[in-house]
Write a protein that holds these residues in place. Structure first.
Motif, PDB file in Angstrom:
ATOM      1  N   TYR A  58       0.877  -1.169  -0.024  1.00 17.05           N
ATOM      2  CA  TYR A  58      -0.019  -0.015   0.135  1.00 17.05           C
ATOM      3  C   TYR A  58       0.836   1.255   0.107  1.00 17.05           C
ATOM      4  CZ  TYR A  58      -4.196   2.923   0.690  1.00 17.05           C
ATOM      5  OH  TYR A  58      -5.053   3.770   0.317  1.00 17.05           O
ATOM      6  N   TYR A 210      -4.320  -3.012  -3.353  1.00 21.38           N
ATOM      7  CA  TYR A 210      -5.503  -3.276  -2.678  1.00 21.38           C
ATOM      8  C   TYR A 210      -5.759  -4.996  -2.752  1.00 21.38           C
ATOM      9  CZ  TYR A 210      -6.245   1.652  -3.373  1.00 21.38           C
ATOM     10  OH  TYR A 210      -6.155   2.822  -3.511  1.00 21.38           O
ATOM     11  N   GLU A 284     -16.205  -1.002  -3.047  1.00 21.22           N
ATOM     12  CA  GLU A 284     -15.252   0.320  -3.147  1.00 21.22           C
ATOM     13  C   GLU A 284     -14.651   0.373  -4.479  1.00 21.22           C
ATOM     14  OE1 GLU A 284     -11.858   0.082  -0.177  1.00 21.22           O
ATOM     15  OE2 GLU A 284     -12.526   2.069   0.306  1.00 21.22           O
ATOM     16  N   SER A 286     -11.369   2.872  -5.988  1.00 22.13           N
ATOM     17  CA  SER A 286     -10.323   3.870  -5.766  1.00 22.13           C
ATOM     18  C   SER A 286     -10.112   4.388  -6.835  1.00 22.13           C
ATOM     19  CB  SER A 286      -9.114   3.108  -5.023  1.00 22.13           C
ATOM     20  OG  SER A 286      -9.636   2.578  -3.831  1.00 22.13           O
TER      21      SER A 286
HETATM   22  C1  AVJ Z   1      -8.988   5.530   2.256  1.00 15.13           C
HETATM   23  C2  AVJ Z   1     -10.276   5.665   0.024  1.00 15.13           C
HETATM   24  C3  AVJ Z   1      -7.966   6.253   0.369  1.00 15.13           C
HETATM   25  O1  AVJ Z   1      -9.191   3.574  -1.791  1.00 15.13           O
HETATM   26  O2  AVJ Z   1      -6.749   3.715  -1.304  1.00 15.13           O
HETATM   27  C4  AVJ Z   1      -7.396   0.881   0.916  1.00 15.13           C
HETATM   28  C5  AVJ Z   1      -9.353   2.828   1.118  1.00 15.13           C
HETATM   29  N1  AVJ Z   1      -9.504   0.488   0.525  1.00 15.13           N
HETATM   30  N2  AVJ Z   1      -7.363  -0.103   0.904  1.00 15.13           N
HETATM   31  C6  AVJ Z   1      -8.099   3.915  -1.010  1.00 15.13           C
HETATM   32  C7  AVJ Z   1      -8.706   1.469   0.949  1.00 15.13           C
HETATM   33  C8  AVJ Z   1      -8.566  -0.576   0.465  1.00 15.13           C
HETATM   34  C9  AVJ Z   1      -8.304   3.809   0.493  1.00 15.13           C
HETATM   35  N3  AVJ Z   1      -8.987   5.220   0.885  1.00 15.13           N
END
Ligand code: AVJ
Length: 328
Positions: A58, A210, A284, A286
């Motif tokens: 990340y 992710y 989600e 991103s």
């Molecule tokens: C908090 C939305 C910036 O999308 O990078 C990270 C959330 N989800 N890993 C992203 C997230 C899974 C993150 N944010």
């Protein structure tokens, strides 16, 4: 736990179970089942997210922190003296510490806004202890809805939004635009916005962020199933779903899904939902931007990009945007 006197009474607008139930049922009746990503962040989800930020894969968090450290004096100068800093989705306020370290007493107030009340209070208390000169006014709210800012304890020259983490990326482009408009309205004329924006890059780098090897992101996303089981009397078998990630070129975003590994039927709040084998719940998005793309995007919302700071690989950017003196 000692409560510092500089913490002002908290307002609590955390989403109710009822709003979670409504959003889930509405999302599950669509062809592509979905749940708004804000529901990922209950107490456990927020803690798992903190762990995500430390993962090797990340890159956004550590890249953004590096950019902040290297350029914080220029950022403080752009923001100017006696500003009120409003952080949207403050979480543990880790990056904010870099700003508070630099600006400290110079701030009229720091207003962290977060949906998770315990997370918000814990970090507000820790900040109050470490920065006793900064008035801290936590607000527990869903920052995508309009909420009221508390009266600042000392007069502020301007209000500056702080929206790090590329959280703007969670919104589809049209909602992101509406949200920036809302911030522009909140900060008013001659206001500012310091925002972290993740940039488009090699697809493997973006998707690995992710889908970490340790499975922390998988646990984060499966936490939604747990939450539905707990709060909505749902019957999800956590082992019958897997975390799935893909890059959507057309929309310019990484999509996260929970994929049903078998055909199954699940009950949620007394309603039954069928899943085909391989069918997913979209959890989600991103979104990633180019620098030019974000500049023209911001210009549509009443903001103008004034300064851009990035890392040497141009993975991530922190941008300072301002509203005009005649903005609404
Ligand atoms: C908090 C939305 C910036 O999308 O990078 C990270 C959330 N989800 N890993 C992203 C997230 C899974 C993150 N944010």
């Amino acid at each position: 736990m000692p409560t510092s006197t500089s913490i002002h009474p908290i307002l609590d607008q955390a989403p109710t179970t009822e709003s979670f139930r409504k959003a889930t049922l509405r999302g599950f009746r669509k062809d592509q089942k979905q749940i708004p990503s804000k529901f990922l962040y209950d107490d456990r989800g927020s803690k798992l997210f903190d762990k995500i930020c430390e993962l090797e894969e990340y890159y956004p968090t550590r890249t953004e922190i590096g950019i902040m450290r290297e350029n914080v004096s220029a950022m403080a100068e752009a923001i100017g003296p006696a500003a009120r800093l409003v952080e949207y989705g403050s979480g543990s306020s880790l990056k904010t510490r870099i700003l508070l370290e630099q600006m400290g007493e110079d701030l009229a107030a720091y207003v962290p806004v977060d949906i998770s009340k315990s997370h918000l209070l814990e970090s507000a208390e820790a900040l109050a202890e470490d920065y006793p000169a900064v008035p801290i006014q936590p607000v527990c709210a869903d920052y995508t809805t309009s909420f009221e800012l508390p009266e600042p304890p000392r007069s502020a020259r301007r209000t500056v939004g702080y929206y790090p983490g590329s959280t703007i990326g969670n919104f589809p482009r049209d909602q992101a635009r509406a949200f920036l408009e809302q911030i522009a309205h909140t900060v008013g004329p001659e206001g500012g916005l310091l925002i972290g924006v993740d940039l488009k890059k090699d697809v493997d780098v973006m998707t690995a962020a992710y889908d970490d090897a340790e499975g922390v992101t998988a646990a984060f996303s499966k936490n939604l199933l747990r939450r539905m089981n707990r709060e909505l009397d749902a019957t999800f078998d956590l082992d019958a779903f897997e975390h799935q990630v893909l890059w959507n070129e057309e929309r310019g975003c990484v999509e996260s899904h929970l994929r049903s590994t078998t055909a199954q039927s699940v009950t949620v709040a007394d309603e039954s939902f069928a899943f085909d084998a391989g069918e997913t719940i979209h959890t989600e998005d991103s979104h990633k931007y180019t620098l030019d793309g974000f500049a023209s995007f911001a210009a549509d919302t009443g903001f103008e990009v004034e300064s851009v700071w990035t890392d040497d690989r141009s993975y991530f950017s922190v941008q300072y945007c301002t509203t005009r003196s005649d903005s609404a």
